[in-house]
Motif scaffolding. Structure first.
Motif, short mmCIF file in Angstrom:
data_model
loop_
_atom_site.label_atom_id
_atom_site.label_comp_id
_atom_site.label_asym_id
_atom_site.label_seq_id
_atom_site.Cartn_x
_atom_site.Cartn_y
_atom_site.Cartn_z
N PRO A 23 -7.05 -18.92 -2.80
CA PRO A 23 -7.53 -17.53 -2.80
C PRO A 23 -6.84 -16.75 -3.92
N ILE A 24 -7.48 -15.72 -4.40
CA ILE A 24 -6.83 -14.83 -5.37
C ILE A 24 -6.69 -13.44 -4.73
N PRO A 25 -5.66 -12.70 -5.14
CA PRO A 25 -5.46 -11.39 -4.53
C PRO A 25 -6.65 -10.48 -4.81
N LYS A 26 -6.91 -9.62 -3.87
CA LYS A 26 -7.99 -8.66 -4.08
C LYS A 26 -7.61 -7.73 -5.24
N ARG A 102 -3.12 -3.17 -14.90
CA ARG A 102 -4.56 -3.32 -14.70
C ARG A 102 -4.83 -3.67 -13.25
N PRO A 103 -6.00 -3.30 -12.74
CA PRO A 103 -6.31 -3.57 -11.32
C PRO A 103 -6.25 -5.06 -10.98
N ASN A 104 -6.47 -5.91 -11.99
CA ASN A 104 -6.49 -7.36 -11.71
C ASN A 104 -5.23 -8.06 -12.21
N PHE A 105 -4.13 -7.33 -12.28
CA PHE A 105 -2.93 -7.92 -12.88
C PHE A 105 -2.40 -9.13 -12.11
N LEU A 106 -2.87 -9.30 -10.88
CA LEU A 106 -2.39 -10.43 -10.08
C LEU A 106 -3.33 -11.63 -10.10
N GLU A 107 -4.37 -11.51 -10.90
CA GLU A 107 -5.41 -12.54 -10.88
C GLU A 107 -4.87 -13.93 -11.21
N ASP A 108 -3.88 -13.99 -12.09
CA ASP A 108 -3.35 -15.30 -12.49
C ASP A 108 -2.06 -15.66 -11.74
N ALA A 109 -1.81 -14.93 -10.64
CA ALA A 109 -0.59 -15.23 -9.87
C ALA A 109 -0.73 -16.59 -9.17
N HIS A 110 0.40 -17.19 -8.89
CA HIS A 110 0.43 -18.52 -8.30
C HIS A 110 0.40 -18.41 -6.78
N TYR A 111 -0.56 -19.08 -6.16
CA TYR A 111 -0.71 -18.98 -4.71
C TYR A 111 0.36 -19.81 -4.00
N VAL A 112 1.03 -19.19 -3.05
CA VAL A 112 2.13 -19.85 -2.35
C VAL A 112 1.70 -20.35 -0.97
N GLY A 113 0.77 -19.62 -0.35
CA GLY A 113 0.32 -20.03 0.98
C GLY A 113 0.32 -18.86 1.93
N VAL A 114 0.28 -19.18 3.21
CA VAL A 114 0.20 -18.14 4.25
C VAL A 114 1.58 -17.96 4.88
N ARG A 115 2.01 -16.71 5.00
CA ARG A 115 3.28 -16.39 5.66
C ARG A 115 3.10 -15.17 6.54
N GLU A 116 3.99 -15.08 7.51
CA GLU A 116 4.02 -13.89 8.37
C GLU A 116 4.99 -12.89 7.76
N TRP A 125 1.38 -14.67 -3.00
CA TRP A 125 1.36 -15.15 -4.39
C TRP A 125 2.65 -14.78 -5.08
N GLU A 126 2.97 -15.54 -6.11
CA GLU A 126 4.10 -15.20 -6.97
C GLU A 126 3.60 -15.03 -8.38
N LYS A 127 4.20 -14.07 -9.06
CA LYS A 127 3.84 -13.90 -10.46
C LYS A 127 5.12 -13.88 -11.29
N GLU A 128 5.20 -14.81 -12.20
CA GLU A 128 6.28 -14.85 -13.20
C GLU A 128 7.68 -14.79 -12.59
#
Ligand SMILES: *[C@@H]1O[C@H](CO)[C@@H](O)[C@H](O)[C@H]1NC(C)=O
Ligand SMILES: *[C@@H]1O[C@H](CO)[C@@H](O)[C@H](O)[C@H]1NC(C)=O
Ligand SMILES: *[C@@H]1O[C@H](CO)[C@@H](O)[C@H](O)[C@H]1NC(C)=O
Length: 216
Positions: A23-26, A102-116, A125-128
């Motif tokens: 998934p990518i962040p909204k 930019r509104p989509n600055f997280l588009e290339d973030a790395h997906y880590v998974g689901v957490r509570e 997600w993690e970015k840089e």
């Protein structure tokens, strides 16, 4: 069960097993207001009103320190930022080589998974190595983000489409009396979390802003 059926069933039950994309962040709404609560690594607590207004090329953080001063951090897309304290009539102008996020600055973030987190089930997600972003799986609203220093911003309200009226963005005259303009440190604040510009006591928004440098 034949192989084909079994594969199909596995795919149905577990999309990721069959190459479904992470998934990518909204994408952020072009305009929103969010209130956030933050405790930083120095143990200081603050409430931040974030007014993101990409349509008008501006972003504002109103930072209320616990039983302390209130800092306005107005960022313009042309690179100019004003940090001011209306009560104490101080102001710093800072010039960034980049505009607002930019509104989509997280588009290339790395997906880590689901957490509570905070009682929400979140996609993360993690970015840089710099920001960890938590989004509610159910509503896709941001729940929190965590800076690499350990500082958490918990999003308490998120009003899509909310816009702050123009006069509220106006920097006070103290910003224009003081002709000295701080340049962004040549070395990225991203690498130097401890380096603070004089009397700019809340670097988190600046760090966030430095993310807008990276291309999406
Ligand atoms: C922020 O508060 C939480 C809960 O009180 C605590 O677990 C966490 O360590 C704090 N973070 C920092 C950076 O102090
Ligand atoms: C950027 O825009 C703001 C708001 O209109 C203005 O105050 C500032 O002087 C501008 N900066 C530059 C470098 O043009
Ligand atoms: C004027 O700018 C300088 C450098 O940015 C800063 O150190 C100083 O506090 C500012 N003065 C006022 C009155 O805001």
């Amino acid at each position: 069960m034949n192989v084909f059926l079994r594969t199909a069933l596995t795919c149905f039950l577990l999309a990721s097993a069959c190459g479904a994309k992470d998934p990518i962040p909204k994408t952020w709404p072009l305009q929103f207001h969010a209130q956030s609560y933050q405790n930083n690594t120095a143990g200081e607590q603050s409430i931040i009103d974030l007014w993101y207004d990409h349509v008008n090329g501006r972003n504002l953080n109103i930072i209320q320190h616990q039983l302390g001063n209130k800092i306005w951090d107005v960022e313009w897309n042309n690179g100019t930022s004003y940090y001011f304290d209306l009560e104490h009539e101080t102001c710093n102008r800072i010039n960034f080589p980049v505009g607002i996020l930019r509104p989509n600055f997280l588009e290339d973030a790395h997906y880590v998974g689901v957490r509570e987190l905070d009682g929400f089930t979140c996609n993360v997600w993690e970015k840089e190595d710099f920001i960890t972003y938590y989004e509610d799986v159910r509503t896709q609203r941001p729940v929190a983000w965590l800076f690499f220093t350990g500082m958490f911003m918990h999003i308490m309200t998120f009003e899509e489409g909310a816009v702050l009226s123009d006069p509220q963005w106006q920097a006070p005259s103290s910003c224009f009396e003081n002709q000295s303009e701080l340049k962004e440190p040549r070395r990225s604040p991203l690498l130097l979390p401890s380096e603070k510009l004089s009397s700019v006591d809340e670097p988190s928004s600046r760090w966030l802003r430095s993310l807008s440098r990276s291309r999406v």
